[in-house]
Design a protein around this motif. Structure first.
Motif, PDB file in Angstrom:
ATOM      1  N   PRO A 126      -4.101  -5.227   5.205  1.00  0.00           N
ATOM      2  CA  PRO A 126      -3.737  -6.641   5.033  1.00  0.00           C
ATOM      3  C   PRO A 126      -2.413  -6.886   5.800  1.00  0.00           C
ATOM      4  O   PRO A 126      -1.189  -7.219   5.359  1.00  0.00           O
ATOM      5  N   CYS A 127      -2.747  -7.176   7.044  1.00  0.00           N
ATOM      6  CA  CYS A 127      -1.412  -7.149   7.924  1.00  0.00           C
ATOM      7  C   CYS A 127      -1.093  -8.621   7.718  1.00  0.00           C
ATOM      8  O   CYS A 127      -0.129  -8.897   8.263  1.00  0.00           O
ATOM      9  N   HIS A 128      -1.882  -9.538   7.357  1.00  0.00           N
ATOM     10  CA  HIS A 128      -1.418 -10.846   6.918  1.00  0.00           C
ATOM     11  C   HIS A 128      -0.191 -10.995   5.696  1.00  0.00           C
ATOM     12  O   HIS A 128       0.521 -12.023   5.677  1.00  0.00           O
ATOM     13  N   ARG A 129       0.085  -9.851   5.154  1.00  0.00           N
ATOM     14  CA  ARG A 129       1.054  -9.775   4.156  1.00  0.00           C
ATOM     15  C   ARG A 129       2.355  -9.371   4.656  1.00  0.00           C
ATOM     16  O   ARG A 129       3.328  -9.454   4.035  1.00  0.00           O
ATOM     17  N   ILE A 130       2.324  -9.184   5.994  1.00  0.00           N
ATOM     18  CA  ILE A 130       3.549  -8.798   6.576  1.00  0.00           C
ATOM     19  C   ILE A 130       4.416 -10.081   7.149  1.00  0.00           C
ATOM     20  O   ILE A 130       3.630 -10.852   7.960  1.00  0.00           O
ATOM     21  N   ILE A 131       5.634 -10.259   6.855  1.00  0.00           N
ATOM     22  CA  ILE A 131       6.349 -11.521   7.339  1.00  0.00           C
ATOM     23  C   ILE A 131       7.695 -11.182   8.119  1.00  0.00           C
ATOM     24  O   ILE A 131       8.172  -9.983   7.812  1.00  0.00           O
ATOM     25  N   GLY A 132       8.285 -12.025   8.482  1.00  0.00           N
ATOM     26  CA  GLY A 132       9.549 -11.871   9.157  1.00  0.00           C
ATOM     27  C   GLY A 132      10.595 -11.484   8.071  1.00  0.00           C
ATOM     28  O   GLY A 132      10.516 -11.921   6.989  1.00  0.00           O
ATOM     29  N   ALA A 133      11.734 -10.937   8.563  1.00  0.00           N
ATOM     30  CA  ALA A 133      12.572 -10.647   7.826  1.00  0.00           C
ATOM     31  C   ALA A 133      13.551 -12.093   7.012  1.00  0.00           C
ATOM     32  O   ALA A 133      13.931 -11.893   6.012  1.00  0.00           O
ATOM     33  N   ASN A 134      13.578 -13.235   7.671  1.00  0.00           N
ATOM     34  CA  ASN A 134      13.811 -14.486   7.165  1.00  0.00           C
ATOM     35  C   ASN A 134      12.636 -15.002   6.258  1.00  0.00           C
ATOM     36  O   ASN A 134      13.015 -16.206   5.831  1.00  0.00           O
ATOM     37  N   GLY A 135      11.508 -14.278   5.984  1.00  0.00           N
ATOM     38  CA  GLY A 135      10.665 -14.901   5.230  1.00  0.00           C
ATOM     39  C   GLY A 135       9.679 -15.789   5.810  1.00  0.00           C
ATOM     40  O   GLY A 135       8.766 -16.318   5.067  1.00  0.00           O
ATOM     41  N   LYS A 136       9.792 -16.062   7.158  1.00  0.00           N
ATOM     42  CA  LYS A 136       8.936 -16.819   7.733  1.00  0.00           C
ATOM     43  C   LYS A 136       7.654 -16.079   8.132  1.00  0.00           C
ATOM     44  O   LYS A 136       7.464 -14.982   8.472  1.00  0.00           O
ATOM     45  N   LEU A 137       6.531 -16.783   8.281  1.00  0.00           N
ATOM     46  CA  LEU A 137       5.232 -16.530   8.773  1.00  0.00           C
ATOM     47  C   LEU A 137       5.636 -16.206  10.324  1.00  0.00           C
ATOM     48  O   LEU A 137       5.748 -16.999  11.058  1.00  0.00           O
TER      49      LEU A 137
END
Length: 163
Positions: A126-137
């Motif tokens: 599930p690479c779609h579950r990884i987001i930026g440190a700022n919470g942004k997609l």
């Protein structure tokens, strides 16, 4: 030598292309095709049938994990990242930094992003579950609208499960 098979099916967010051998799935990727040209057939290997069925159940909100055999080719680092991705719980997100820490390379955030982009087992790893440190997609090989859809879908299904 393992013969490679390919099928496609229509998902709510586009055509999904599944490639595999008689024994394992090698890739699950979104296609930009406008219609399915290689549907599942009665003589498709069982692992492809299982994969399509389980992905359809995922899209229907009836499945949160997968049981068919998969195999992926990559460097040792990529393999560690992909394994760490499978530890991210359904409907949750973590940062690239958290994955870098999980694989023992805290400063390798960009390398984690690069490994993430090379993942050929969409949804299952599930690479779609990884987001930026700022919470942004951020970046997703399957396109950001699909990433957003998958995260919303999992959240909605998860919320329904806990009722």
């Amino acid at each position: 030598m393992n013969h490679v098979h390919q099928i496609e099916f229509q998902s709510p967010i586009g055509i999904v292309e599944i490639t595999g051998t008689d024994k394992a799935i090698r890739s699950i990727l979104f296609s930009e095709k406008s219609r399915v040209t290689m549907p599942l057939s009665p003589d498709s290997p069982q692992v492809l049938k299982d994969c399509q069925q389980q992905l359809e159940e995922y899209f229907q909100g009836k499945r949160m994990d997968f049981t068919f055999a998969c195999e992926s080719a990559g460097t040792e680092f990529q393999q560690r990242v992909w394994t760490a991705l499978t530890d991210v719980p359904y409907a949750e997100t973590v940062s690239y930094g958290a994955i870098a820490k999980a694989v023992g390379s805290e400063k390798a955030v960009r390398a984690v992003g690069n490994a993430n982009s090379k993942n050929k087992l969409s949804i299952v790893v599930p690479c779609h579950r990884i987001i930026g440190a700022n919470g942004k997609l951020t970046g997703y090989a399957g396109t950001l609208p699909r990433k957003e859809w998958l995260l919303r879908h999992e959240k909605a299904c998860s919320d329904n499960q806990s009722v």
